[in-house]
Design a protein around this motif. Structure first.
Motif: not given
Ligand SMILES: [Zn+2]
Length: 433
Positions: A51, A94, A134, A136, A153, A155, A162, A165, A169, A230, A234, A237
């Motif tokens: 991510i 990450t 993903l 973010i 959020t 998208y 998206s 997700l 979130i 968050i 995530t 999702y």
């Protein structure tokens, strides 16, 4: 010759060792309590994912600023670091676009607006090269008036993944940080959402322009809770997405990244032209009146609302350019005295030049449009489309290219790059439908 290591077991050494073991046990207990547990079926959906965490702005670009001086760049970096820590605990890799107070523009010789463009491109490139699942991006919002609040959020509307997700979130942000009536929304013009090939979202952690939220975002514990929201959104999702694919492919859900190419189509759908004609029909402007778009007055409508205004000389204007220039001059003045609407263009901004060619209005503003902007992605979008929607009321104008000090492909607040003429966007307009 090496001397053998001799451990002398004294009562003092025993005490030290016992204390050390005790400390480790306590640490493990604390970690176990704080640890985010992932059960076996969840691990297939979550562990091993990659991510990108993108704390917005950095370096000379502070992003939005609260009244106390709290800078968006610092708030979002801290949230990003917390978020990375949470993901790492459940074996999610990450990639931080930045882990320091710096931007990603590289070349120090460029002006601030060009730097922001290069910076955004570098972030998207990094995401693409990392092969992440993903993306973010974390920001904090700001609006010209303090009434707006609530994490939100965004998208790209052409990406179903998206959207899923972002909704997951948003649900956690509301549940964990509420009360907050905001919903996940499309933000099709935000550069990182337009250009990222994987499911991507922008999380606006709250409004630095709202004193209550600014003081919350100044607290390390609140920033940790934003990161947790968050994170949990995530994970939810990923689990749902895994289940969906598992259902679709029988029992063979792989670890392959979700394919989520943006579907082609017009940037804003046809429903807006219906709304647009409704706005015109309801307001029914006379020849000496123009429709201007400003920001809504309450926390529930951070949208564009029309104001109808009598404008001297507009009917007699000698050319479309003269008429368009008069309209922009009205927009720059802000909402009428006594109006509840809010301005969309920073004070001190001037119109430098305006021409119309092949249905495109090229409108060039002074640097204040960017340098005095209050920041925040939604605020930037509102500024852009107050100009575009207002000018597109002219029959000669289909699209609008905004320039700043003669330059195109720049950005006003670091989220939208003005690299092409834009069509009006009536999704942003709130009007009794
Ligand atoms: Zn931002």
């Amino acid at each position: 010759m090496k001397r053998p290591v001799v451990v002398v077991w004294t009562p003092r050494a025993w005490l030290v060792t016992t204390a050390a073991i005790g400390a480790v046990v306590v640490m493990l207990l604390v970690l176990a309590r704080a640890a985010v547990r992932v059960s076996a079926p969840l691990s297939d959906a979550v562990c091993g994912k990659v991510i990108v965490i993108d704390p917005g702005h950095g370096g000379d670009d502070c992003g939005a600023r609260g009244r106390s001086g709290l800078a968006e760049k610092d708030v979002v970096l801290d949230i990003g670091r917390h978020l990375a820590g949470l993901f790492n605990r459940v074996a999610v890799y990450t990639v931080m676009t930045r882990d320091e107070d710096e931007d990603l523009a590289g070349d120090g010789s460029l002006g601030p607006m060009q730097r922001k463009r290069l910076d955004l491109e570098s972030r998207v490139d990094l995401g693409a090269r990392s092969g992440a699942d993903l993306y973010i991006s974390v920001h904090a919002n700001s609006f010209p008036e303090p009434v707006w609040s609530g994490a939100q959020t965004f998208y790209h509307s052409k990406s179903e993944e998206s959207k899923a997700l972002a909704q997951a979130i948003q649900k956690e942000l509301v549940a964990r940080l509420g009360p907050n009536l905001r919903k996940a929304k499309p933000g099709d013009d935000y550069f990182v959402l337009r250009k990222s090939k994987m499911p991507a979202v922008i999380v606006e952690a709250g409004f630095l322009s709202n004193p209550r939220e600014e003081s919350l975002l100044a607290q390390p514990d609140y920033r940790r809770r934003v990161a947790e929201a968050i994170f949990h959104g995530t994970v939810n999702y990923l689990v749902e997405s895994y289940k969906r694919r598992r259902g679709a492919e029988g029992q063979r859900a792989g670890a392959e990244p979700v394919s989520d190419l943006r579907t082609e189509g017009p940037p804003h759908d046809g429903a807006e032209s219906v709304l647009r004609s409704k706005v015109r029909a309801a307001l029914n402007p006379a020849d000496d009146e123009v429709i201007l778009y400003f920001a809504g007055p309450t926390n529930f409508d951070d949208d564009l609302l029309p104001e109808i205004r009598k404008t001297a000389g507009i009917a007699e204007a000698a050319s479309p350019e003269e008429r368009a220039s008069k309209i922009v001059a009205e927009l720059l003045k802000g909402p009428a005295g006594g109006s509840v609407l809010c301005p969309t263009i920073p004070k001190g901004t001037r119109l430098r030049a305006l021409r119309i060619a092949d249905g495109v209005a090229y409108v060039d503003f002074s640097r204040e449009l960017a340098s005095s902007h209050w920041g925040g992605s939604r605020a930037e979008e509102i500024t852009v489309y107050s100009i575009v929607n207002t000018l597109a009321e002219l029959p000669e104008v289909e699209r609008v290219q905004i320039l700043v000090e003669g330059a195109s492909a720049v950005t006003i607040a670091g989220h939208v790059i003005l690299d092409e003429p834009l069509e009006p966007n009536f999704d942003l307009v709130r009007f009794a439908k």
